[in-house]
Design a protein around this motif. Structure first.
Motif, PDB file in Angstrom:
ATOM      1  N   UNK A 206      36.499   7.206  12.192  1.00  0.00           N
ATOM      2  CA  UNK A 206      36.372   8.611  11.759  1.00  0.00           C
ATOM      3  C   UNK A 206      35.933   8.719  10.311  1.00  0.00           C
ATOM      4  N   UNK A 207      36.299   7.733   9.529  1.00  0.00           N
ATOM      5  CA  UNK A 207      35.910   7.763   8.114  1.00  0.00           C
ATOM      6  C   UNK A 207      34.418   7.517   7.927  1.00  0.00           C
ATOM      7  N   UNK A 208      33.758   6.990   8.945  1.00  0.00           N
ATOM      8  CA  UNK A 208      32.314   6.818   8.838  1.00  0.00           C
ATOM      9  C   UNK A 208      31.829   5.390   8.943  1.00  0.00           C
ATOM     10  N   UNK A 209      32.720   4.459   9.296  1.00  0.00           N
ATOM     11  CA  UNK A 209      32.276   3.072   9.437  1.00  0.00           C
ATOM     12  C   UNK A 209      31.699   2.815  10.819  1.00  0.00           C
ATOM     13  N   UNK A 210      30.563   2.087  10.857  1.00  0.00           N
ATOM     14  CA  UNK A 210      30.042   1.605  12.139  1.00  0.00           C
ATOM     15  C   UNK A 210      30.630   0.242  12.465  1.00  0.00           C
ATOM     16  N   UNK A 211      30.896  -0.538  11.412  1.00  0.00           N
ATOM     17  CA  UNK A 211      31.523  -1.859  11.581  1.00  0.00           C
ATOM     18  C   UNK A 211      32.571  -2.019  10.487  1.00  0.00           C
ATOM     19  N   UNK A 212      33.468  -2.997  10.700  1.00  0.00           N
ATOM     20  CA  UNK A 212      34.497  -3.272   9.689  1.00  0.00           C
ATOM     21  C   UNK A 212      34.559  -4.776   9.452  1.00  0.00           C
ATOM     22  N   UNK A 213      34.707  -5.144   8.174  1.00  0.00           N
ATOM     23  CA  UNK A 213      34.766  -6.567   7.843  1.00  0.00           C
ATOM     24  C   UNK A 213      35.512  -6.804   6.544  1.00  0.00           C
ATOM     25  N   UNK A 214      35.650  -8.087   6.196  1.00  0.00           N
ATOM     26  CA  UNK A 214      36.510  -8.480   5.067  1.00  0.00           C
ATOM     27  C   UNK A 214      35.743  -9.123   3.912  1.00  0.00           C
ATOM     28  N   UNK A 215      34.436  -8.879   3.843  1.00  0.00           N
ATOM     29  CA  UNK A 215      33.661  -9.554   2.795  1.00  0.00           C
ATOM     30  C   UNK A 215      32.557  -8.632   2.302  1.00  0.00           C
ATOM     31  N   UNK A 216      31.535  -9.213   1.700  1.00  0.00           N
ATOM     32  CA  UNK A 216      30.240  -8.584   1.401  1.00  0.00           C
ATOM     33  C   UNK A 216      30.270  -7.541   0.290  1.00  0.00           C
ATOM     34  N   UNK A 217      31.193  -6.568   0.383  1.00  0.00           N
ATOM     35  CA  UNK A 217      31.168  -5.475  -0.596  1.00  0.00           C
ATOM     36  C   UNK A 217      31.362  -5.968  -2.039  1.00  0.00           C
ATOM     37  N   UNK A 218      32.301  -6.894  -2.322  1.00  0.00           N
ATOM     38  CA  UNK A 218      32.412  -7.356  -3.711  1.00  0.00           C
ATOM     39  C   UNK A 218      31.099  -7.969  -4.222  1.00  0.00           C
ATOM     40  N   UNK A 219      30.487  -8.826  -3.396  1.00  0.00           N
ATOM     41  CA  UNK A 219      29.242  -9.482  -3.819  1.00  0.00           C
ATOM     42  C   UNK A 219      28.123  -8.460  -4.023  1.00  0.00           C
ATOM     43  N   UNK A 220      28.083  -7.469  -3.132  1.00  0.00           N
ATOM     44  CA  UNK A 220      27.015  -6.458  -3.234  1.00  0.00           C
ATOM     45  C   UNK A 220      27.215  -5.580  -4.469  1.00  0.00           C
ATOM     46  N   UNK A 221      28.459  -5.279  -4.798  1.00  0.00           N
ATOM     47  CA  UNK A 221      28.712  -4.485  -6.011  1.00  0.00           C
ATOM     48  C   UNK A 221      28.231  -5.236  -7.251  1.00  0.00           C
ATOM     49  N   UNK A 222      28.535  -6.530  -7.306  1.00  0.00           N
ATOM     50  CA  UNK A 222      28.117  -7.315  -8.477  1.00  0.00           C
ATOM     51  C   UNK A 222      26.596  -7.486  -8.496  1.00  0.00           C
ATOM     52  N   UNK A 223      26.003  -7.707  -7.335  1.00  0.00           N
ATOM     53  CA  UNK A 223      24.538  -7.830  -7.287  1.00  0.00           C
ATOM     54  C   UNK A 223      23.889  -6.543  -7.792  1.00  0.00           C
ATOM     55  N   UNK A 224      24.425  -5.404  -7.391  1.00  0.00           N
ATOM     56  CA  UNK A 224      23.893  -4.124  -7.883  1.00  0.00           C
ATOM     57  C   UNK A 224      24.120  -3.969  -9.371  1.00  0.00           C
ATOM     58  N   UNK A 225      25.303  -4.382  -9.816  1.00  0.00           N
ATOM     59  CA  UNK A 225      25.607  -4.310 -11.252  1.00  0.00           C
ATOM     60  C   UNK A 225      24.559  -5.071 -12.047  1.00  0.00           C
ATOM     61  N   UNK A 226      24.113  -6.229 -11.490  1.00  0.00           N
ATOM     62  CA  UNK A 226      23.155  -7.077 -12.197  1.00  0.00           C
ATOM     63  C   UNK A 226      21.717  -6.759 -11.799  1.00  0.00           C
ATOM     64  N   UNK A 227      21.542  -5.607 -11.123  1.00  0.00           N
ATOM     65  CA  UNK A 227      20.204  -5.110 -10.791  1.00  0.00           C
ATOM     66  C   UNK A 227      19.410  -6.021  -9.854  1.00  0.00           C
ATOM     67  N   UNK A 228      20.121  -6.704  -8.964  1.00  0.00           N
ATOM     68  CA  UNK A 228      19.412  -7.498  -7.949  1.00  0.00           C
ATOM     69  C   UNK A 228      19.044  -6.577  -6.792  1.00  0.00           C
ATOM     70  N   UNK A 229      18.019  -6.979  -6.021  1.00  0.00           N
ATOM     71  CA  UNK A 229      17.755  -6.331  -4.736  1.00  0.00           C
ATOM     72  C   UNK A 229      18.683  -6.958  -3.717  1.00  0.00           C
ATOM     73  N   UNK A 230      19.131  -6.148  -2.748  1.00  0.00           N
ATOM     74  CA  UNK A 230      20.126  -6.635  -1.785  1.00  0.00           C
ATOM     75  C   UNK A 230      19.695  -6.326  -0.354  1.00  0.00           C
ATOM     76  N   UNK A 231      19.855  -7.332   0.502  1.00  0.00           N
ATOM     77  CA  UNK A 231      19.678  -7.142   1.940  1.00  0.00           C
ATOM     78  C   UNK A 231      20.915  -7.725   2.610  1.00  0.00           C
ATOM     79  N   UNK A 232      21.543  -6.984   3.519  1.00  0.00           N
ATOM     80  CA  UNK A 232      22.745  -7.512   4.166  1.00  0.00           C
ATOM     81  C   UNK A 232      22.680  -7.271   5.672  1.00  0.00           C
ATOM     82  N   UNK A 233      22.994  -8.325   6.419  1.00  0.00           N
ATOM     83  CA  UNK A 233      22.953  -8.252   7.883  1.00  0.00           C
ATOM     84  C   UNK A 233      24.305  -8.706   8.444  1.00  0.00           C
TER      85      UNK A 233
END
Ligand code: HPA
Length: 275
Positions: A206-233
Motif C-alpha cells: 500500500x505504501x507504493x512498493x512493487x518489490x521489497x529487499x534488504x540492500x541497494x538503497x544505501x549504495x544508490x544514495x551514496x552513488x547519487x551523492x557522488x554524482x554517479x549514474x545508476x542502473x539497478x535491476x
C-alpha cells in the motif's frame, strides 16, 4: 567513526587498489545475492579479495564471495563487486557504502546494481526481472547521516532521478532486442534480516512498493551523492502475496535467483558494452 578517519580510510583503500591493477574502469557492477553467476560473463584481468584491501568490510553472508574483479564484458572494462555488505550483518550504513566511496575515488562514474527481492506487485512472479525506477527507504538508516564531505557531494542531494532515466531507457531497448522481458517499478528497502509478515507485506504494498529487499538503497544514495549514474535491476526471488503467502528459505531465494540468472546475464552482456 568520525569523518576525517573515514575519508582517510577510503583514500588508503583506493591507493592499495590503484597499486595492484593495470587500468581503472569507469563502470562498476555489484553482484547481488544468488547472482554471482553474472561473474561468468567477465573476462577477468585481476581479482582482489576484500580481505586484502585495508579497511574494506567483509561480507559475512556465505552466499557472497567477497572480492573485487577487474576485467571486461564484451571488451567493455568493468569492476565487479562479488559480494556486498548489508545492514542486517551489523554493518553501519557508512561501512555498507565504503566500497562505493572507494570506487568513486578510483574514477567509477556509473554503477550497476543487482539484487534479490520479494515481489509484492501481483503482476510479478518469482524469476521475473524488474528495473528499479525509484525507491522508498524504510531502512531507518542513511549512509549520508553525519558530517558531510563537501568534496564528495552536497549536504542535501537531489533525488529526482536516482535511477538514471537515460540508462533505464537504454535498458528497455536492449532488453527488447535481447528478447528479455523486464518490469519497471519501485524498490522498497527494509533492514531485514527476517522476511516480512503478511501484515507488513500488505502495508508495504500500500505504501507504493512493487518489490521489497534488504540492500541497494544505501549504495544508490551514496552513488547519487557522488554524482554517479545508476542502473539497478532486481531479480524477484519470492512472491509476497499476503493472502497466499508460502514459507521461504534462503535456499528458495538462491534457487530462484539462479533460475533468473540466464536472462539477466544475456541482458547485461548486451547492455554493458553500450554504456
Ligand atoms: N523481503 C525482503 N527481502 C527479500 C525478500 C523478501 O521477501 N526476498 C528476497 N529478499
Amino acid at each position: 567513526m568520525r569523518l576525517p578517519e573515514y575519508i582517510s580510510n577510503v583514500g588508503e583503500a583506493a591507493e592499495e587498489i590503484r597499486k595492484r591493477v593495470k587500468s581503472l574502469p569507469d563502470l562498476a557492477i555489484i553482484l547481488g545475492t544468488g547472482l554471482d553467476k553474472l561473474a561468468d560473463i567477465i573476462q577477468v584481468d585481476e581479482s582482489i579479495p576484500y580481505a586484502s584491501i585495508p579497511h574494506f568490510p567483509q561480507s559475512t553472508v556465505s552466499s557472497h564471495a567477497g572480492e573485487l574483479v577487474f576485467g571486461t564484458v564484451e571488451s567493455r572494462p568493468v569492476i565487479a563487486m562479488r559480494g556486498r555488505m548489508h545492514l542486517y550483518e551489523g554493518y553501519s550504513a557508512w561501512e555498507v557504502t565504503f566500497p562505493i566511496r572507494v570506487l568513486s575515488e578510483l574514477g567509477v562514474r556509473t554503477l550497476i546494481v543487482s539484487n534479490a527481492c520479494g515481489g509484492m506487485n501481483p503482476d510479478y512472479r518469482a524469476g521475473d526481472l524488474m528495473l528499479i525506477a525509484d525507491h522508498i527507504n524504510l531502512m531507518g538508516h542513511n549512509p549520508l547521516e553525519g558530517a558531510n564531505n563537501d568534496e564528495w557531494g552536497p549536504r542535501f542531494p537531489d533525488m529526482s532521478d536516482p535511477y538514471t532515466s537515460s540508462l533505464r531507457e537504454l535498458t528497455h531497448v536492449v532488453a527488447a532486442e535481447s528478447g528479455v522481458s523486464i518490469h519497471e517499478g519501485v524498490y522498497l528497502a527494509v533492514v531485514g534480516p527476517n522476511l516480512e509478515t503478511r501484515a507488513e507485506y500488505r502495508m508495504l504494498r500500500r505504501m507504493g512498493g512493487d518489490v521489497v529487499g534488504m540492500s541497494t538503497v544505501p549504495e544508490v544514495l551514496v552513488a547519487n551523492h557522488m554524482d554517479m549514474s545508476v542502473l539497478a535491476i532486481s531479480v524477484i526471488t519470492d512472491e509476497c502475496f499476503p493472502d497466499v503467502l508460502q514459507p521461504v528459505s534462503l535456499e528458495d531465494v538462491l534457487a530462484a535467483a539462479a533460475k533468473a540468472s540466464p536472462p539477466l546475464i544475456e541482458l547485461l552482456r548486451n547492455l554493458i558494452p553500450r554504456i
